[in-house]
Design a protein around this motif. Structure first.
Motif, PDB file in Angstrom:
ATOM      1  N   THR A  45       0.830  -1.213   0.000  1.00  4.01           N
ATOM      2  CA  THR A  45       0.000   0.000   0.000  1.00  4.01           C
ATOM      3  C   THR A  45       0.865   1.264   0.000  1.00  4.01           C
ATOM      4  OG1 THR A  45      -0.211   0.197   2.412  1.00  4.01           O
ATOM      5  CG2 THR A  45      -1.800  -1.223   1.286  1.00  4.01           C
ATOM      6  N   PRO A  86      -8.007   3.102  -2.431  1.00  4.54           N
ATOM      7  CA  PRO A  86      -7.781   3.963  -1.269  1.00  4.54           C
ATOM      8  C   PRO A  86      -7.615   3.158   0.019  1.00  4.54           C
ATOM      9  CG  PRO A  86     -10.093   3.947  -1.823  1.00  4.54           C
ATOM     10  CD  PRO A  86      -9.419   3.085  -2.857  1.00  4.54           C
ATOM     11  N   VAL A  87      -6.555   2.384   0.090  1.00  3.86           N
ATOM     12  CA  VAL A  87      -6.306   1.530   1.252  1.00  3.86           C
ATOM     13  C   VAL A  87      -4.858   1.714   1.703  1.00  3.86           C
ATOM     14  CG1 VAL A  87      -6.182  -0.858   2.084  1.00  3.86           C
ATOM     15  CG2 VAL A  87      -8.001  -0.178   0.503  1.00  3.86           C
ATOM     16  N   LEU A  88      -4.673   1.888   2.996  1.00  2.00           N
ATOM     17  CA  LEU A  88      -3.337   1.943   3.590  1.00  2.00           C
ATOM     18  C   LEU A  88      -3.302   0.962   4.755  1.00  2.00           C
ATOM     19  CD1 LEU A  88      -2.849   5.839   3.839  1.00  2.00           C
ATOM     20  CD2 LEU A  88      -1.748   4.312   2.190  1.00  2.00           C
ATOM     21  N   THR A 102      -6.310   8.257   2.911  1.00  2.00           N
ATOM     22  CA  THR A 102      -6.322   7.105   2.003  1.00  2.00           C
ATOM     23  C   THR A 102      -6.384   7.551   0.550  1.00  2.00           C
ATOM     24  OG1 THR A 102      -8.726   6.975   2.263  1.00  2.00           O
ATOM     25  CG2 THR A 102      -7.395   5.501   3.634  1.00  2.00           C
ATOM     26  N   GLU A 135      -5.371  -0.695   9.517  1.00  4.26           N
ATOM     27  CA  GLU A 135      -5.828  -0.706   8.121  1.00  4.26           C
ATOM     28  C   GLU A 135      -6.804   0.444   7.953  1.00  4.26           C
ATOM     29  OE1 GLU A 135      -6.725  -4.150   5.288  1.00  4.26           O
ATOM     30  OE2 GLU A 135      -8.697  -3.631   6.070  1.00  4.26           O
ATOM     31  N   ALA A 136      -6.512   1.348   7.012  1.00  5.79           N
ATOM     32  CA  ALA A 136      -7.388   2.485   6.709  1.00  5.79           C
ATOM     33  C   ALA A 136      -7.950   2.283   5.313  1.00  5.79           C
ATOM     34  CB  ALA A 136      -6.617   3.797   6.771  1.00  5.79           C
ATOM     35  N   ARG A 137      -9.236   2.481   5.189  1.00  5.84           N
ATOM     36  CA  ARG A 137      -9.923   2.167   3.935  1.00  5.84           C
ATOM     37  C   ARG A 137     -10.875   3.311   3.598  1.00  5.84           C
ATOM     38  NH1 ARG A 137     -10.590  -2.609   1.109  1.00  5.84           N
ATOM     39  NH2 ARG A 137      -9.119  -3.678   2.492  1.00  5.84           N
ATOM     40  N   GLY A 138     -10.690   3.914   2.438  1.00  2.00           N
ATOM     41  CA  GLY A 138     -11.604   4.944   1.968  1.00  2.00           C
ATOM     42  C   GLY A 138     -12.879   4.299   1.460  1.00  2.00           C
ATOM     43  N   GLU A 167     -13.888   7.454   5.613  1.00  2.00           N
ATOM     44  CA  GLU A 167     -12.713   6.625   5.804  1.00  2.00           C
ATOM     45  C   GLU A 167     -12.900   5.802   7.087  1.00  2.00           C
ATOM     46  OE1 GLU A 167      -8.796   8.720   6.478  1.00  2.00           O
ATOM     47  OE2 GLU A 167      -8.798   8.528   4.297  1.00  2.00           O
ATOM     48  N   TYR A 207     -11.007   3.104   9.859  1.00  2.00           N
ATOM     49  CA  TYR A 207      -9.779   2.511  10.380  1.00  2.00           C
ATOM     50  C   TYR A 207     -10.150   1.300  11.221  1.00  2.00           C
ATOM     51  CZ  TYR A 207      -6.472   6.510   9.727  1.00  2.00           C
ATOM     52  OH  TYR A 207      -5.651   7.494   9.243  1.00  2.00           O
TER      53      TYR A 207
END
Lengths: 275, 275
Positions: A167, A179-181, A208, A239-242, A252, A254
């Motif tokens: 990511t 859009p994922v970190l 994200t 894990e962060a997800r838009g 977003e 988390y």
């Protein structure tokens, strides 16, 4: 290095400290080092300061649910925190915390406090598969990871952030489009995580939208953080997800696990869409 | 049946109406028919009443983010709503709404209002594949769906709920074990959905723990609802998903799509775990 059981002396504890003010509320000194660039303080950092005030006025020791509305971008310096207690029972207590600077209120937070335990979950989302910390990409050690035109935020020097290489493509000019970190986080001074730390971690990654190739600022409008368990010492995985990007708004989510793989916190925020 | 463009006369509009009170705030008459059993009013219904008060005091017409703390179970009857306006700009406005009955505050809501559009999303979660409404299971028409020992809540007569058969096994003595419910929803009197309706839909299904075979009440502690777009007329599809169950707490996420497949709202709540 501070002792695990004595967080006094850590940068986080100093920067989030609150003390009684002359009018019965609390005062804090917001630290300029916890910024996301351009002098704007990180929303999770501000929320942790508010949570400290909520806990100080509660019969219960931990924040379990916080919903914050960001009224204006807060700047470093003195802040006042007014805590209006709501109903308090044996299991949980409610309060409303208002943070203000010289210009008026900056952040309003609904806080629910309770006592978290280390009991095993009956059901939880499993931790995703991410390479070990030593195989991940340090944000602080890679100035090249700063998006074009943006300065490196102070936050990356306070919260050690190791991105899952899967990511991290956006930082090398190859945005994944998704859009994922995912990243391992801990405080740079090795101060161990606790519920207040999780409140800050719940908004501590870059937007994200960076992973999707958009590097504009995405100001948070409302942020809800749920703290679900006492975290074990060591690195946390985030894990962060838009979610949906529509009509000038995006959201977003988390999810945070501790070093033992336990789900310890979640957050959801509505933000203005990045330019 | 009311006109689509004239919701006056609908049960929902009557039950969520607010009017100016003598002290500058608003008053509402909470309707006993919007209960979840045992005289307890539905949290999404109460949140919609608070949202109506927020919108009435805002320069903007729609709720986009609401975070509510449920202080005590509210009962039917007169309620007062005090709206404390926060900063208001061209794009959005903040306010804090406190709902009270004779016993004191019952619900505190941070409201962000703005103007939603019908613009297409740049990115959104796609609608899941669910059988058409006529092949789904009506909660109202199946008294057998009431869990053992629980009366049928009034809510199921106000909000027509058609469960995806794949998530209706719990009602027939065959819980799937997975805390997921999917259903088509619309008001029983055909009043078309709008942002306020979505606020109620965002907490209108039975607890997801029912699908996992637990039929105890799960009182909401904090509920955040994000409204993302103006819904098209017709049925909305809701997916509710239970998350982590640990230490006496659980969380639940809702995602709502309109009849055209557009994602129109989301919610997350922290609740006490069902007994």
């Amino acid at each position: 290095m501070p002792q695990d059981d004595d967080p006094q002396g850590s940068a986080f504890d100093a920067a989030t400290a609150v003390r009684r003010g002359p009018d019965g509320g609390f005062v804090a000194e917001l630290h300029p080092g916890w910024d996301v660039g351009g002098g704007i303080l990180n929303g999770g950092y501000l929320l942790a300061v508010a949570a400290r005030a909520a806990v100080a006025e509660s019969p219960h020791p931990h924040p379990v649910a916080l919903s914050g509305s960001y009224l204006r971008a807060g700047a470093a310096g003195p802040a006042a925190l007014a805590v209006a207690p709501g109903p308090a029972g044996r299991t949980l207590a409610h309060s409303l915390v208002t943070m203000s600077d010289a210009g008026g209120p900056t952040l309003v937070v609904q806080a629910t406090t309770a006592r978290l335990t280390g009991a095993a979950a009956e059901r939880e989302l499993p931790m995703p598969d991410v390479p070990p910390v030593e195989d991940c990409v340090s944000l602080a050690e890679n100035a090249a990871l700063a998006p074009p035109g943006l300065s490196v935020p102070g936050l990356v020097h306070r919260v050690e952030t190791r991105l899952d290489p899967a990511t991290a493509g956006w930082a090398l000019g190859r945005p994944s489009g998704e859009p994922v970190l995912r990243a391992w986080l801990r405080f740079a001074d090795d101060r161990e995580p606790d519920p207040l730390a999780l409140v800050t971690f719940a908004d501590a990654l870059p937007p994200t939208s960076f992973a999707a190739g958009r590097f504009g600022w995405a100001p948070t409008v409302q942020l809800q953080v749920l703290v679900r368990a006492l975290p074990a010492p060591g690195w946390c995985l985030i894990e962060a997800r838009g979610g949906t990007l529509a009509g000038g708004w995006h959201d977003e989510d988390y999810t945070i696990w501790d070093s033992t793989g336990r789900l310890v916190a979640q957050s959801r925020q509505l933000a203005r869409a990045p330019r």
